[in-house]
Design an enzyme around this catalytic site. Structure first.
Site, PDB file in Angstrom:
ATOM      1  N   ASN A   1       0.837  -1.209   0.000  1.00  0.00           N
ATOM      2  CA  ASN A   1       0.000   0.000   0.000  1.00  0.00           C
ATOM      3  C   ASN A   1       0.866   1.251   0.000  1.00  0.00           C
ATOM      4  O   ASN A   1       2.011   1.224   0.418  1.00  0.00           O
ATOM      5  CB  ASN A   1      -0.872   0.038   1.259  1.00  0.00           C
ATOM      6  N   CYS A   2       0.222   2.344  -0.420  1.00  0.00           N
ATOM      7  CA  CYS A   2       0.841   3.663  -0.340  1.00  0.00           C
ATOM      8  C   CYS A   2       1.270   3.912   1.108  1.00  0.00           C
ATOM      9  O   CYS A   2       0.481   3.627   2.010  1.00  0.00           O
ATOM     10  CB  CYS A   2      -0.174   4.713  -0.778  1.00  0.00           C
ATOM     11  N   PRO A   3       2.449   4.430   1.405  1.00  0.00           N
ATOM     12  CA  PRO A   3       3.444   4.981   0.486  1.00  0.00           C
ATOM     13  C   PRO A   3       4.586   4.009   0.206  1.00  0.00           C
ATOM     14  O   PRO A   3       5.614   4.419  -0.285  1.00  0.00           O
ATOM     15  CB  PRO A   3       3.998   6.160   1.298  1.00  0.00           C
TER      16      PRO A   3
END
Lengths: 83, 140
Positions: free
Chosen positions: A21-23
């Site tokens: 997932n981001c980041p």
């Protein structure tokens, strides 16, 4: 010319950021690019839906070039060249 | 880090797990861009950085509700890093300075040795503003 030849022969490093997932794709990329020499290539695979915008912004901000980008089956592939 | 643009400053007020997670994500993203990050810990956010409390998951913000709680727990179960791990990684990657608000230290009767080593020091609001400079400032 000799410089070009030298950089093109340097090994392309792979980074698999699929499922992160981001980041994390950008964080892992920033970590990995530090281990490369100038001109060396980094190939990143990612599935985060923000990847296209994030890698473009990261490239603009850091000066590391996006050599190519593509998407296939929900997997983004970026080839980056270290500044 | 020379490619960095302007610094980002985050004031962390809330000690809920989801807000701390959001702050850690913003910090790691800024570090990946080469931007210096200044974090100022106030009130309940500071309390969450206590050495004896940092590894205990905190509650979520009230707006999360049961559905949000389930979604958050599913993401954790799928291997998403905790906010502490994300902050440690951000500190290794870039220039991230985490300071405890001196007023909040008094409020919570804390000494710096009671805080996790993620916290670099204690400062007042004047030092925080001067270090923030002209960069963007977020309150979380």
């Amino acid at each position: 010319m000799t410089h070009e030849a030298a950089t093109q022969s340097a090994e392309t490093i792979q980074l698999d950021a699929r499922g992160l997932n981001c980041p994390m794709p950008i964080v892992r990329t920033a970590q990995a690019i530090k281990t490369l020499t100038t001109g060396q290539l980094l190939e990143v695979l990612a599935t985060d839906p923000g990847s296209v915008a994030d890698f473009a912004a990261w490239s603009r901000s850091t000066g590391n070039e996006i050599v190519s980008s593509s998407v296939e089956g929900g997997v983004y592939r970026f080839v980056l060249r270290r500044k | 880090v020379t490619e960095g643009e302007e610094a980002i400053s985050l004031v962390l007020f809330s000690g809920t797990e989801d807000r701390l997670q959001a702050a850690a994500v913003l910090t790691a993203g800024a570090a990946a861009l080469g931007r210096p990050v200044h974090i100022f810990l106030q009130y309940w956010a500071l309390d969450a950085f206590r050495r004896d409390r940092i590894d205990t998951p905190q509650p979520l913000a009230p707006e999360a509700g049961a559905e949000g709680k389930a979604a958050f727990e599913a993401m954790r179960a799928a291997g998403q890093q905790t906010w502490q791990e994300t902050l440690r990684m951000a500190k290794e990657l870039g220039e991230v300075d985490i300071q405890a608000c001196s007023l909040s230290m008094d409020l919570l009767h804390l000494d710096q040795d009671q805080l996790d080593p993620l916290v670099d020091g204690v400062e007042g609001v004047a030092a925080f503003y001067v270090n923030a400079g002209e960069g963007q400032l977020l309150f979380i």
